[in-house]
Motif scaffolding. Structure first.
Motif, PDB file in Angstrom:
ATOM      1  N   TRP A 445       0.712  -1.159  -0.167  1.00 53.66           N
ATOM      2  CA  TRP A 445      -0.016  -0.107  -0.132  1.00 53.66           C
ATOM      3  C   TRP A 445       1.071   1.206   0.020  1.00 53.66           C
ATOM      4  O   TRP A 445       1.886   1.558   0.791  1.00 53.66           O
ATOM      5  N   LEU A 446       0.736   2.321  -0.789  1.00 51.04           N
ATOM      6  CA  LEU A 446       1.132   3.586  -0.878  1.00 51.04           C
ATOM      7  C   LEU A 446       0.240   4.594  -0.481  1.00 51.04           C
ATOM      8  O   LEU A 446      -1.003   4.468  -0.627  1.00 51.04           O
ATOM      9  N   ILE A 447       0.645   5.605  -0.087  1.00 50.99           N
ATOM     10  CA  ILE A 447      -0.556   6.849   0.249  1.00 50.99           C
ATOM     11  C   ILE A 447       0.056   8.082  -0.625  1.00 50.99           C
ATOM     12  O   ILE A 447       1.065   8.542  -0.824  1.00 50.99           O
ATOM     13  N   ALA A 448      -1.016   8.654  -1.358  1.00 52.56           N
ATOM     14  CA  ALA A 448      -1.012   9.822  -1.963  1.00 52.56           C
ATOM     15  C   ALA A 448      -1.529  10.811  -1.045  1.00 52.56           C
ATOM     16  O   ALA A 448      -2.621  10.723  -0.627  1.00 52.56           O
ATOM     17  N   LYS A 449      -1.000  12.044  -1.203  1.00 50.45           N
ATOM     18  CA  LYS A 449      -1.422  13.322  -0.361  1.00 50.45           C
ATOM     19  C   LYS A 449      -1.259  14.292  -1.190  1.00 50.45           C
ATOM     20  O   LYS A 449      -0.289  14.742  -1.980  1.00 50.45           O
ATOM     21  N   TYR A 450      -2.363  15.339  -1.114  1.00 50.54           N
ATOM     22  CA  TYR A 450      -2.535  16.371  -2.089  1.00 50.54           C
ATOM     23  C   TYR A 450      -3.264  17.714  -1.077  1.00 50.54           C
ATOM     24  O   TYR A 450      -4.175  17.332  -0.313  1.00 50.54           O
ATOM     25  N   ALA A 451      -2.650  18.896  -1.647  1.00 53.05           N
ATOM     26  CA  ALA A 451      -3.486  20.055  -0.722  1.00 53.05           C
ATOM     27  C   ALA A 451      -3.870  21.058  -1.847  1.00 53.05           C
ATOM     28  O   ALA A 451      -3.283  21.257  -2.708  1.00 53.05           O
ATOM     29  N   ILE A 452      -4.877  21.508  -1.548  1.00 58.55           N
ATOM     30  CA  ILE A 452      -5.636  22.347  -2.659  1.00 58.55           C
ATOM     31  C   ILE A 452      -6.216  23.489  -1.896  1.00 58.55           C
ATOM     32  O   ILE A 452      -6.594  23.660  -0.592  1.00 58.55           O
ATOM     33  N   SER A 453      -6.375  24.451  -2.561  1.00 59.93           N
ATOM     34  CA  SER A 453      -6.994  25.696  -2.322  1.00 59.93           C
ATOM     35  C   SER A 453      -8.455  25.804  -2.805  1.00 59.93           C
ATOM     36  O   SER A 453      -8.507  26.096  -4.168  1.00 59.93           O
ATOM     37  N   ALA A 454      -9.562  25.527  -2.208  1.00 60.34           N
ATOM     38  CA  ALA A 454     -10.806  25.299  -2.899  1.00 60.34           C
ATOM     39  C   ALA A 454     -11.905  25.784  -1.853  1.00 60.34           C
ATOM     40  O   ALA A 454     -13.026  25.344  -1.939  1.00 60.34           O
ATOM     41  N   ALA A 455     -11.533  27.222  -1.269  1.00 62.35           N
ATOM     42  CA  ALA A 455     -12.314  27.681  -0.537  1.00 62.35           C
ATOM     43  C   ALA A 455     -13.775  28.177  -1.245  1.00 62.35           C
ATOM     44  O   ALA A 455     -13.678  28.906  -2.052  1.00 62.35           O
ATOM     45  N   GLY A 456     -14.960  27.944  -0.599  1.00 66.21           N
ATOM     46  CA  GLY A 456     -16.026  28.340  -1.244  1.00 66.21           C
ATOM     47  C   GLY A 456     -16.575  27.527  -2.613  1.00 66.21           C
ATOM     48  O   GLY A 456     -17.605  27.463  -3.011  1.00 66.21           O
ATOM     49  N   GLN A 457     -15.776  26.240  -2.684  1.00 70.57           N
ATOM     50  CA  GLN A 457     -16.136  25.353  -3.879  1.00 70.57           C
ATOM     51  C   GLN A 457     -16.784  24.311  -3.561  1.00 70.57           C
ATOM     52  O   GLN A 457     -16.746  23.795  -2.303  1.00 70.57           O
ATOM     53  N   SER A 458     -17.664  23.769  -4.274  1.00 68.68           N
ATOM     54  CA  SER A 458     -18.255  22.460  -4.515  1.00 68.68           C
ATOM     55  C   SER A 458     -17.501  21.639  -5.293  1.00 68.68           C
ATOM     56  O   SER A 458     -17.490  21.880  -6.567  1.00 68.68           O
ATOM     57  N   LEU A 459     -17.180  20.374  -4.859  1.00 73.32           N
ATOM     58  CA  LEU A 459     -16.438  19.486  -5.704  1.00 73.32           C
ATOM     59  C   LEU A 459     -16.518  17.693  -5.318  1.00 73.32           C
ATOM     60  O   LEU A 459     -17.142  17.803  -4.109  1.00 73.32           O
ATOM     61  N   HIS A 460     -16.023  17.157  -6.026  1.00 71.10           N
ATOM     62  CA  HIS A 460     -16.214  15.566  -5.780  1.00 71.10           C
ATOM     63  C   HIS A 460     -14.872  15.266  -6.560  1.00 71.10           C
ATOM     64  O   HIS A 460     -14.263  15.667  -7.607  1.00 71.10           O
ATOM     65  N   PHE A 461     -14.513  13.891  -6.075  1.00 72.62           N
ATOM     66  CA  PHE A 461     -13.552  13.127  -6.980  1.00 72.62           C
ATOM     67  C   PHE A 461     -13.981  11.940  -7.608  1.00 72.62           C
ATOM     68  O   PHE A 461     -14.873  11.302  -6.935  1.00 72.62           O
TER      69      PHE A 461
END
Length: 502
Positions: A445-461
């Motif tokens: 198992w490996l881990i992916a990590k991401y940081a985003i600026s999404a203030a006020g946004q509606s989103l999905h993956f």
């Protein structure tokens, strides 16, 4: 010649299974294939004390496992000998196990009764008209059936080595350098059992080929004329073909192999990582020891497993948990799909339905066979097929400067395709690829990590897999978390920063 039938569950689908026939005067085994109906008949007609429910069969791997999660991770094998065995046979079993214990660092613990805790792994040695076992650690109760006709000390050691994760020496991927397999002399229906393994699934542990191994076939096994025609001959001029595989004890290389497999040189794990805003409870870091975690106060939530143990290879089980104050979504798939949608081709794991030699046998959260994850089952699919699944939609508050996403992924198999992860922004309709991996990266198992600026946004993956082939290309994910995060958490957690506007 009297023969005892030995059934070995070797494939998940039960379209066919291995059957072993054992000569009373021979401690080595040969295999055959029987139909599903024949297996059910054998199960119904043998001793009722050793019934094995087909519905509870779990995946078996027939190799020296490159995937070390098939081993007994704390080097401890609990076993229970059924009281039905006569005293002499019980002593034979105990003597064989004692010799394996003396030859290695593996600890065998004899139980006096069945554990009441389903989470305890143990090998249940049962009497039967057949001999049946499961390869490697499978988790929970594990079958190891013996008939009186095959109950000899070398046979018990041979079969217990299968349980410990060792396969036949002559199946090594490099065996053609040391022996010649004479396929014309093999019973046609048995030729499949002389196939050599691949490097993807077989680890020789950098040890020399062992003609004297207790795990080696003899020269006339599977022969169409066992009095005259050999099926395996030695290429080494100093090794007689008559001598290969003829032994009633562990060879020196058998002992070395077992000790290297279980990393007997490793005594402890390194000091465990302390999560930000959390602490580690426990100071014993020796192999088999357990530690636990907790967050510093009630304003934080512990994400991940609250306990880990030191494995035989000096690594801690599972992943280091994290302490978070605000998270939008966390799913470890332990109970369900957590509301994930538009599922095409993804399933929650049930080990008895998984394919051999691809995908994980333990989850990332708990590091056990009983934990859960989701994966794309490649069996019966075509190369290029798409499997996709979407998370729920999340609304990030206006005052949250940074959000972080992490997930565990597992790409192991000879025909692994591609895993892609996208972020979908609802307001703009933009779709951004944030992750893409292709090909075999090994059984881990490996881990992916991401940081985003999404203030006020509606989103999905969206998680999308491009299938690499109709077998050996299962891809898995686990432990998805989407949360708010601070700059300190981003830096200490080594999160990769993603610009959603680019």
């Amino acid at each position: 010649m009297r023969l005892a039938i030995i059934v070995t569950l070797a494939f998940v689908s039960f379209d066919s299974v291995h059957v072993k026939f054992v000569n009373n005067n021979d401690t080595h085994h040969v295999n055959d294939l029987v139909s599903k109906n024949e297996v059910i008949y054998l199960f119904k007609t043998r001793n009722k004390t050793s019934q094995l429910n087909l519905d509870h069969h779990r995946r078996v791997r027939r190799s020296v496992p490159v995937d070390r999660n098939r081993l007994f991770l704390d080097r401890k094998v609990n076993y229970l000998i059924d009281p039905w065995f006569p005293e002499k046979e019980t002593q034979t079993i105990q003597s064989a196990i004692q010799k394996l214990s003396e030859a290695s660092c593996v600890e065998f613990v004899q139980l006096s009764e069945k554990p009441t805790d389903d989470n305890i792994d143990y090998v249940h040695i049962l009497p039967s008209s057949n001999c049946i076992g499961e390869f490697g650690r499978v988790g929970g109760r594990q079958m190891f059936n013996l008939s009186l006709t095959c109950l000899e000390e070398p046979t018990v050691m041979h079969e217990m080595l299968h349980t410990l994760g060792m396969w036949h020496e002559h199946s090594r991927w490099d065996r053609d350098e040391y022996v010649t397999v004479l396929y014309d002399n093999i019973i046609p229906s048995k030729k499949n059992y002389f196939r050599k393994l691949t490097q993807t699934i077989d680890d020789t542990l950098s040890l020399p080929y062992d003609y004297s191994s207790i795990m080696h076939y003899k020269s006339f096994d599977y022969s169409i004329d066992p009095s005259n025609l050999r099926t395996i001959i030695s290429k080494n001029p100093n090794i007689s073909s008559d001598s290969i595989g003829k032994t009633d004890k562990l060879s020196d290389l058998d002992k070395q192999r077992l000790n290297k497999l279980y990393r007997c040189d490793v005594k402890r794990c390194l000091d465990p990582t302390k999560p930000l805003n959390g602490e580690v409870i426990g100071d014993n870091f020796e192999v088999g020891a357990k530690i636990s975690y907790k967050c510093k106060d009630d304003t934080f939530t512990l994400i991940g497993s609250n306990s880990r143990f030191c494995k035989f290879d000096g690594q801690w089980s599972a992943s280091t948990p994290i302490c978070v104050q605000q998270f939008y979504h966390f799913c470890n798939f332990e109970t369900d799909f957590c509301g994930w949608q538009n599922n095409v081709g993804w399933v929650r794991n049930e080990l008895r339905n998984q394919t051999e030699h691809t995908g994980p046998v333990t989850d990332n959260t708990l590091g056990t066979p009983k934990g859960h994850f989701i994966y794309t089952r490649s069996r019966r699919k075509q190369k290029g097929d798409i499997a996709s699944i979407e998370t729920p939609s999340f609304s990030v508050p206006d005052n949250v400067q940074k959000s972080c996403v992490s997930f565990a992924y597992y790409l192991w198999g000879e025909r692994i395709g591609t895993l892609k992860v996208y972020i979908h922004l609802t307001q703009s309709g933009n779709k951004k690829l944030i992750f893409e991996k292709s090909g075999n990266i090994g059984p881990k198992w490996l881990i992916a990590k991401y940081a985003i600026s999404a203030a006020g946004q509606s989103l999905h993956f969206t998680f999308e897999v491009i299938i690499g082939g109709n077998l050996l290309s299962d891809i898995a994910i686990d432990d998805f978390v989407f949360m708010s995060c601070t700059q300190e958490e981003i830096e200490l957690g080594h999160f990769e920063i993603i610009d959603l506007d680019s």
